[in-house]
Design a protein around this motif. Structure first.
Motif, PDB file in Angstrom:
ATOM      1  N   VAL A 130      11.861  -8.199-133.563  1.00  0.00           N
ATOM      2  CA  VAL A 130      10.399  -8.181-133.552  1.00  0.00           C
ATOM      3  C   VAL A 130       9.860  -8.879-134.818  1.00  0.00           C
ATOM      4  N   GLY A 186       9.237 -14.248-134.628  1.00  0.00           N
ATOM      5  CA  GLY A 186       8.504 -15.433-134.182  1.00  0.00           C
ATOM      6  C   GLY A 186       8.783 -15.901-132.762  1.00  0.00           C
ATOM      7  N   THR A 203       7.150 -15.147-129.910  1.00  0.00           N
ATOM      8  CA  THR A 203       5.911 -15.549-129.248  1.00  0.00           C
ATOM      9  C   THR A 203       5.389 -16.857-129.841  1.00  0.00           C
TER      10      THR A 203
HETATM   11  P1  GDP Z   1       7.587 -11.917-132.236  1.00  0.00           P
HETATM   12  O1  GDP Z   1       7.348 -10.456-132.454  1.00  0.00           O
HETATM   13  O2  GDP Z   1       9.034 -12.248-132.413  1.00  0.00           O
HETATM   14  O3  GDP Z   1       7.017 -12.456-130.965  1.00  0.00           O
HETATM   15  O4  GDP Z   1       6.868 -12.676-133.464  1.00  0.00           O
HETATM   16  P2  GDP Z   1       5.478 -13.431-133.514  1.00  0.00           P
HETATM   17  O5  GDP Z   1       5.551 -14.748-132.868  1.00  0.00           O
HETATM   18  O6  GDP Z   1       4.398 -12.495-133.100  1.00  0.00           O
HETATM   19  O7  GDP Z   1       5.373 -13.722-135.076  1.00  0.00           O
HETATM   20  C1  GDP Z   1       5.342 -12.674-136.036  1.00  0.00           C
HETATM   21  C2  GDP Z   1       4.630 -13.139-137.279  1.00  0.00           C
HETATM   22  O8  GDP Z   1       5.368 -14.196-137.904  1.00  0.00           O
HETATM   23  C3  GDP Z   1       3.241 -13.699-137.018  1.00  0.00           C
HETATM   24  O9  GDP Z   1       2.383 -13.268-138.041  1.00  0.00           O
HETATM   25  C4  GDP Z   1       3.443 -15.205-137.076  1.00  0.00           C
HETATM   26  O10 GDP Z   1       2.274 -15.869-137.500  1.00  0.00           O
HETATM   27  C5  GDP Z   1       4.560 -15.330-138.093  1.00  0.00           C
HETATM   28  N1  GDP Z   1       5.361 -16.528-137.845  1.00  0.00           N
HETATM   29  C6  GDP Z   1       5.946 -16.904-136.682  1.00  0.00           C
HETATM   30  N2  GDP Z   1       6.594 -18.071-136.831  1.00  0.00           N
HETATM   31  C7  GDP Z   1       6.412 -18.468-138.116  1.00  0.00           C
HETATM   32  C8  GDP Z   1       6.845 -19.611-138.877  1.00  0.00           C
HETATM   33  O11 GDP Z   1       7.509 -20.523-138.397  1.00  0.00           O
HETATM   34  N3  GDP Z   1       6.477 -19.636-140.193  1.00  0.00           N
HETATM   35  C9  GDP Z   1       5.734 -18.643-140.766  1.00  0.00           C
HETATM   36  N4  GDP Z   1       5.434 -18.773-142.045  1.00  0.00           N
HETATM   37  N5  GDP Z   1       5.312 -17.562-140.079  1.00  0.00           N
HETATM   38  C10 GDP Z   1       5.638 -17.478-138.769  1.00  0.00           C
END
Ligand code: GDP
Length: 470
Positions: free
Chosen positions: A77, A80, A82
């Protein structure tokens, strides 16, 4: 195209006379045992005989052509998943032409200028993956394992690895958030290596790509790597003939009725055809591609949305095409009746469950009555399956009730009546009155979002109940 009753008997392991009897019952006639019957009649008979019908769908002898890969994104979780899916979606030529894909269909295609394409399942997460697999739908060809470069390997990373390994699906690692100053991709690689993933850098065959979903870097490389992985797998499918597909998502639209997104497995699906989807049926009133455009036909690995079903199917349901409305109805009714029979039989079995005789004489099994509440049905099923894995000659997990939604007073009442504990998975914490009621009744509520943690917790509970057992 068809199958003879002799062949059907061979494939199902059933007696020919018995199959002939069923054939008569459904109103079909054959002159000799070597007359072909259509595949859907054969399926109907097989189902009546209680045989798993998937075995009948065979592409033996058909011409197979290369098809695009279907990819699922998994990982811990907040690492990243999503964001990565969002970024990938934007790289598609089709998305650019359509001015972006606003609709959430449960899947999308990235088409490369070279003409090659990749289909991504748009529901990240392990619960969806295991729920589909539990229902026999092996849709995913490749798993993209997302690991945040600043956070490294975490419990759900390990969970994803074991999911992929059990399903025998190859992994491509995407080390994400490489834009962060605190990013340390090398450390992630070492961690993955010590978890048994044989990375290419270390002489293995698991490909690793460093990306940033937010900075949109490394995405081309990731797509190339996925294409390369797919090429090595030589994915093929039958293009012509009746379609076979799996549902990845279904929803009810106020105006359009039940809508199901499915991933094509083989054959060609044509608008206007009659389909049986799980236990539901319908005639395809409209077929849409991932941009919402109405299309006439769909081919393997394409995600499409169909409109025209009479009821709402479930993720993992299979989709087959039949010739007539009557057949569609017959199959759907047959499947519904079979589901009901199975449900009843299971309920009876559980009611009269005979204690495990393999245990030593006099040694008692610890009873673990459990009530499960989860966010969606698929998750509830996945949780149920993993809790049942705790069953042993010493521990008996007894799932009393499975439900969707928040923990309610009636769950607490039921738990009290059965001396059960309540497992809440991927749902909000119970309200204060419910928590208090549970506390008063001395009922344990375990709230979790990670299966691995849940199992750990249950393990502890078992030890509490029977010290010295594990
Ligand atoms: P999930 O729970 O795996 O779906 O993660 P999310 O896509 O919701 O991302 C979680 C957090 O990490 C969010 O605040 C995103 O903006 C941040 N995030 C995702 N990818 C990146 C990235 O490549 N670089 C940075 N700096 N932040 C990221």
């Amino acid at each position: 195209e068809g199958i003879t009753i002799v062949e059907l008997a061979k494939r199902t392991g059933q007696n020919i006379n018995y199959l002939k009897q069923i054939l008569t019952n459904v109103g079909e006639k054959i002159d000799t045992e070597f007359d072909p019957i259509t595949v859907d009649v054969a399926e109907l008979i097989a189902m009546e005989a209680g045989v798993n019908v998937r075995r009948l769908h065979s592409d033996e002898g058909a011409v197979l052509e290369p098809r695009p890969a279907v990819v699922t994104v998994m990982g811990h979780v907040d690492h990243g998943k999503t964001s990565l899916l969002d970024a990938l979606r934007l790289t598609s030529v089709a998305a650019k032409e359509a001015g972006g894909i606003t609709q959430h269909l449960g899947a999308f295609v990235v088409s490369m200028p070279s003409g090659a394409s990749i289909t991504f399942l748009d529901t990240p997460g392990h619960a969806a993956f295991s729920a589909m697999r539990a229902r026999g739908a092996a849709v995913t060809d490749i798993v993209v394992l997302v690991v945040a470069a600043d956070d490294g390997v975490m419990p759900q990373t390990l969970e994803a690895i074991s999911h992929a390994k059990t399903a025998n699906v190859p992994i491509v690692v995407a080390i994400n958030k490489c834009d962060k100053p605190s990013a340390n991709p090398e450390r992630v690689k070492i961690q993955l290596g010590s978890e048994g993933l044989l990375l290419e850098d270390m002489g293995g065959d698991v490909q690793v790509v460093e990306v940033s979903a937010l900075g949109r870097t490394g995405l081309d490389k990731l797509e190339e790597t996925l294409l390369f992985q797919a090429e090595m797998m030589e994915l093929k499918a039958r293009i012509n003939g009746p379609a076979h597909a799996y549902v990845v998502e279904a929803r009810l639209d106020r105006g359009r009725g039940p809508l199901a997104t499915m991933i094509m497995q083989s054959g060609t699906l044509v608008s206007g055809q009659y389909v049986v989807v799980g236990a539901e049926w319908g005639r395809i009133r409209a077929l849409r591609d991932m941009t919402g455009k109405v299309i006439e036909k769909a081919w393997p690995a394409m995600p499409v949305e169909i409109e025209g079903l009479r009821g709402l199917p479930m993720a993992g349901d299979d989709v087959i095409v039949v010739e007539t409305e009557e057949r569609a109805r017959m199959l759907s009714t047959g499947r519904k009746e079979k589901m009901e029979r199975d449900r009843l039989r299971k309920a009876m079995e559980e009611k009269f469950e005979i204690p495990d005789a393999s245990g030593e004489e006099g040694s008692e099994r610890v009873e673990m009555p459990i009530i499960i509440k989860a966010d969606v049905q698929g998750t509830a099923q996945a949780v149920t399956d993993s809790l049942k894995s705790l069953n042993s000659s010493q521990v008996s997990v007894n799932i009393i009730h499975i439900g969707v939604g928040p923990i309610s007073q009636s769950d607490v009442d039921l738990a009290q009546a059965c001396g059960a504990c309540i497992v809440g998975f991927n749902i909000r914490s119970p309200s204060l009155p419910i928590s208090l009621a549970a506390k008063q009744a001395n009922i344990k509520i375990c709230m979790h979002r990670v299966i691995y943690h849940l199992l750990e917790d249950m393990g502890k509970l078992i030890v509490q109940k029977a010290p010295g057992m594990l």
